[in-house]
Design an enzyme around this catalytic site. Structure first.
Site, PDB file in Angstrom:
ATOM      1  N   GLU A   1       0.829  -1.002   0.069  1.00 45.65           N
ATOM      2  CA  GLU A   1      -0.155   0.111  -0.042  1.00 45.65           C
ATOM      3  C   GLU A   1       0.860   1.304   0.090  1.00 45.65           C
ATOM      4  O   GLU A   1       2.073   1.098  -0.170  1.00 45.65           O
ATOM      5  CB  GLU A   1      -1.012  -0.058   1.218  1.00 45.65           C
ATOM      6  CG  GLU A   1      -0.058  -0.096   2.408  1.00 45.65           C
ATOM      7  CD  GLU A   1      -1.016   0.236   3.732  1.00 45.65           C
ATOM      8  OE1 GLU A   1      -2.269   0.410   3.747  1.00 45.65           O
ATOM      9  OE2 GLU A   1      -0.577  -0.204   4.731  1.00 45.65           O
TER      10      GLU A   1
ATOM     11  N   LEU B   1      -3.711  -1.519   5.468  1.00 45.31           N
ATOM     12  CA  LEU B   1      -4.934  -1.011   6.384  1.00 45.31           C
ATOM     13  C   LEU B   1      -5.903  -1.280   5.378  1.00 45.31           C
ATOM     14  O   LEU B   1      -5.919  -0.817   4.193  1.00 45.31           O
ATOM     15  CB  LEU B   1      -4.571   0.425   6.676  1.00 45.31           C
ATOM     16  CG  LEU B   1      -5.656   1.213   7.176  1.00 45.31           C
ATOM     17  CD1 LEU B   1      -5.623   0.763   8.742  1.00 45.31           C
ATOM     18  CD2 LEU B   1      -5.473   2.805   7.154  1.00 45.31           C
TER      19      LEU B   1
HETATM   20  N1  PDD Z   1      -4.410   7.532   5.637  1.00 44.33           N
HETATM   21  N2  PDD Z   1      -3.149   2.925   3.950  1.00 44.33           N
HETATM   22  C1  PDD Z   1      -2.507   3.850   4.735  1.00 44.33           C
HETATM   23  C2  PDD Z   1      -1.263   3.644   5.372  1.00 44.33           C
HETATM   24  C3  PDD Z   1      -3.062   5.145   5.176  1.00 44.33           C
HETATM   25  O1  PDD Z   1      -2.454   5.835   6.050  1.00 44.33           O
HETATM   26  C4  PDD Z   1      -4.516   5.465   4.571  1.00 44.33           C
HETATM   27  C5  PDD Z   1      -5.038   6.489   5.060  1.00 44.33           C
HETATM   28  C6  PDD Z   1      -4.850   4.334   3.660  1.00 44.33           C
HETATM   29  C7  PDD Z   1      -6.390   4.767   3.365  1.00 44.33           C
HETATM   30  O2  PDD Z   1      -7.447   4.467   4.224  1.00 44.33           O
HETATM   31  P1  PDD Z   1      -8.815   5.376   4.009  1.00 44.33           P
HETATM   32  O3  PDD Z   1      -9.330   5.218   2.818  1.00 44.33           O
HETATM   33  O4  PDD Z   1      -9.623   4.868   5.181  1.00 44.33           O
HETATM   34  O5  PDD Z   1      -8.386   7.050   4.261  1.00 44.33           O
HETATM   35  C8  PDD Z   1      -4.527   3.227   3.570  1.00 44.33           C
HETATM   36  C9  PDD Z   1      -4.971   8.844   5.941  1.00 44.33           C
HETATM   37  C10 PDD Z   1      -5.793   9.579   5.049  1.00 44.33           C
HETATM   38  C11 PDD Z   1      -3.923   9.757   6.678  1.00 44.33           C
HETATM   39  O6  PDD Z   1      -3.083   9.283   7.275  1.00 44.33           O
HETATM   40  O7  PDD Z   1      -3.758  10.836   6.571  1.00 44.33           O
END
Ligand code: PDD
Length: 286
Positions: free
Chosen positions: A181, A206
């Site tokens: 990711e 995640l």
């Molecule tokens: N980050 N993977 C990682 C490591 C992340 O930090 C995030 C989100 C995602 C995507 O998750 P989601 O779709 O629920 O936002 C995947 C947020 C946006 C941040 O740390 O700012």
């Protein structure tokens, strides 16, 4: 109008909002967080984000700082007091303030911070029109990245390396050469046959809330999805690549390690997902 933030029961001017120097989030990264998009005055996918917060807290045996219902009210208050129509809301829960000791404190209440800020939607729209570049970096994080903790130093360093290379995101790659990711996003490709591919979220990444909603968007658009690992070389040869997160929604990737994806322009599949996202996502008025 000054920015207002919520800290442990109080709404304070953002510039005065403080936590204690012995907060365990500060000393041990002993805390978890969520970021939700605010779009057109709605908090997007709040249920999914709070469900994941609940999971993160329970994996770390951390108590909810206030009830879930009360937290929803606080989120709404912070968004509306800051008049955020488009932007982000950030919430962070730590194990609280206690004299520094590795063991969990017994009589400490967890700390809660909620902030919100406006973001001009044109910023992301322009980014999506141009597409972003990613680099690949070896995975060097712990194996519980399924928990959304504030321990993000590898992510910070990876994204800084991306910036130094003229890119906007870094993809962590496992020892088999498969993409895990991004530093703050999930990773996707679209095959030559038009199939969406993203790594299974049971281990090692995640489970993005945006990722889950995009599954629904894809189904609505009649697109096929395969949850399976994909390699860096498969990604470089793909028809399209993109990332997803609450801050970017579905954002086209036009180059990986400086090699252009297809013709080097955003693909049509990711743009159609992006366009349909808001119609499908949960919208809660602040
Ligand atoms: N980050 N993977 C990682 C490591 C992340 O930090 C995030 C989100 C995602 C995507 O998750 P989601 O779709 O629920 O936002 C995947 C947020 C946006 C941040 O740390 O700012």
């Amino acid at each position: 109008m000054p920015r207002i933030s919520y800290v442990n029961g109080r709404y304070e001017p953002h510039s005065d909002a403080m936590v204690h120097i012995e907060d365990r989030g500060y000393q041990f990264a002993d805390g978890v967080y969520e970021v939700c998009e605010v779009a057109r005055g709605f908090v997007v996918d709040m249920t999914g984000h709070l469900d994941r917060l609940d999971r993160s807290l329970s994996e770390l045996r951390m108590a909810w700082p206030i009830s879930r219902r009360a937290l929803e009210v606080v989120i709404g208050e912070v968004v509306s007091r800051n008049r955020v129509r488009n932007g982000l809301v950030y919430l962070q829960v730590t194990r609280g303030v206690a004299p520094r000791d590795f063991l969990f404190p017994t009589a400490t209440r967890s700390s809660l911070v909620v902030t919100a800020r406006k973001i001009d939607p044109a910023v992301n729209a322009n980014k999506a029109e141009a597409g972003i570049k990613v680099i690949t970096v070896p995975e060097n994080r712990w194996d519980r990245v399924d928990i959304k903790t504030v321990g993000l130093l590898p992510n910070v360093l990876a994204k800084e390396a991306a910036k130094a290379a003229g890119a906007q995101e870094a993809w962590f790659v496992d020892t088999d050469g498969n993409v895990k990711e991004g530093g703050s996003s999930n990773a996707w490709i679209v095959t030559k046959e038009g199939v969406l591919v993203t790594r299974p979220a049971d281990h090692g990444i995640l489970r993005g809330i945006t990722r889950t909603t995009l599954f629904e968007v894809a189904r609505k658009l009649g697109l096929k999805i395969e949850e399976r690992p994909f390699s860096v070389s498969e990604a470089k040869a793909a028809r399209e690549a993109f990332i997803s997160s609450a801050t970017t929604i579905a954002m086209p990737v036009v180059a990986i390690d400086a090699s252009p994806i297809a013709n080097g322009h955003p693909g049509s599949v990711v743009l159609s997902l992006r366009q349909a996202f808001f119609d499908v996502a949960e919208k809660r008025s602040a």
